[in-house]
Scaffold this active site. Structure first.
Site: not given
Length: 432
Positions: A195-197
């Site tokens: 999700a961050d990436l």
């Protein structure tokens, strides 16, 4: 600076600092940890001058997120975590305490000289510091201002802190990741913070689009990036499956929800393997022609001719009967036998490599996916490289800034014209 050029003749190296796509773009980066730094690392790879603003004394949280830490010549841990090194290449580190009025003034002084501003503070924090988009666009109307948060600048969850793990759960990813319940499975997060990436990559795209708009119109804009928005978008075909059918998909382990056979199969262990060993490979049949080729390799053309299995829709509907049949066939040959035969027949398949095998893979090496650097404490530092390969404007390849605030004096002197007395004054105030 050495850069890699890929052309019809293959890879070659050139030294040219001005060839990068985003040469001349300056980014003021107030983000930390992963989503924001992943975005700015990509912009820096493409040639942007990324000024990483870090807290005096501590810096980006990930500097301490270890072990593993980089080791010095004596084999002792340094203060640099591998996590930090993997997300901050090609940047310049400047320390600034934005909680102080002097630090806020310093950021505002830098804004007119920058094209992009990125932050991942909680909603409202930047306004308290006078560093929100509404305030900064008065100083620089062309500014592209990117905010990265868990839930975005609006909506009932806007005030919440959002983290990758929680967002993988809230956004549905964990509900479709992991083994089936009837096989003893349960919800499972992905092995890296996707999700961050993905949010970092979408933020990169949004910033580049906003830069193009600013170039054409002279008007900047705010890019509002939320981890939950990105995670929902990442549901891709499964999200579409639900919205079209109304059926809630469950976990399917290593199997594909829409294609059969497209999963991991156990194969015969090598003759020299320890007793009880298991071996596996991925079989990724994407269409009916590939299934027929697989059946030919398996010496079972009758399966492909069976009307239940000839078409993918039939194979999906009859998964419960077909997969056990294929499982018994796959166990009759070793991974090496299957991979050789399937690759020759152009049936998609693959090994399941650990990371040592990944980085030893000759193709990964031929694609220059590891960069070697002469780090001040480790002359043979190896880190993952950017996957971007552009024929005319190759990506940069510079070390993550080893020292916290390493470029503070350089940046403030270069951009704001600060002299020794100015630097001494704000250092004494604790601003830098």
């Amino acid at each position: 600076m050495a850069v890699i050029i890929v052309s019809a003749a293959g890879f070659e190296f050139r030294d040219n600092d001005s060839m990068n796509s985003l040469h001349g773009i300056r980014v003021l980066d107030l983000s930390r940890v992963l989503a924001g730094p992943w975005c700015t690392q990509t912009l820096a790879d493409l040639g942007a001058d990324v000024i990483k603003i870090e807290r005096p004394g501590t810096g980006d949280d990930t500097r301490t997120w270890g072990p593993p830490f980089l080791k010095d010549a004596q084999g002792q841990d340094t203060a640099e975590a591998a996590y930090y090194l993997g997300t901050n290449r090609n940047k310049r580190s400047v320390t600034c305490d934005i909680a102080q009025a002097g630090g806020q003034a310093l950021i505002r002084a830098l804004v007119p000289h920058c094209d992009v501003f990125i932050e991942n503070f909680k909603v409202g924090d930047m306004a308290r510091y006078g560093l929100d988009y509404a305030s900064l666009k008065q100083l620089n109307p062309k500014l592209v201002y990117c905010s990265v948060t868990g839930f975005g600048q609006s909506g009932p969850y806007a005030d919440r802190a959002g983290y990758d793990y929680a967002v993988q759960g809230m956004g549905g990813l964990m509900s479709v990741t992991g083994e089936r319940d009837d096989l003893g499975g349960g919800p499972q997060k992905v092995g890296v913070a996707v999700a961050d990436l993905f949010t970092g990559m979408y933020a990169t795209v949004g910033i580049l689009a906003a830069l193009r708009h600013a170039e054409l119109t002279g008007v900047g804009q705010q890019v509002d990036m939320a981890l939950l928005d990105t995670q929902v978008a990442m549901l891709a075909n499964l999200g579409a499956n639900y919205l079209v059918s109304g059926k809630v998909p469950g976990r399917a382990g290593n199997a594909h929800q829409n294609i059969v056979p497209y999963q991991v199969f156990e194969v015969q262990a090598p003759a020299n393997a320890p007793a009880g060993s298991k071996d596996h490979l991925i079989l990724a049949v994407g269409n009916d022609n590939q299934f027929a080729k697989f059946c030919a390799v398996a010496q079972r053309p009758d399966i492909a001719a069976d009307p239940r299995y000839a078409k993918n829709a039939g194979r999906v509907n009859h998964r419960a009967e077909l997969v056990p049949l294929l499982e018994s066939i796959m166990k009759t040959r070793t991974k090496a036998d299957w991979l050789g035969a399937l690759e020759a027949a152009k049936v998609p398949c693959g090994a399941i490599n650990n990371l040592a095998e990944v980085f030893a893979d000759p193709h990964v090496q031929a694609r220059h996916m590891v960069t070697d650097w002469a780090h001040p404490v480790e002359p043979n530092l190896r880190l993952v490289a950017s996957p971007l390969k552009l024929s005319e404007t190759p990506v940069r390849s510079d070390l993550p800034p080893p020292l916290l605030g390493q470029h503070t004096e350089e940046v403030l002197s270069e951009i704001l014209g600060y002299g020794a007395e100015d630097l001494q004054r704000i250092r004494a105030q604790g601003v830098i």
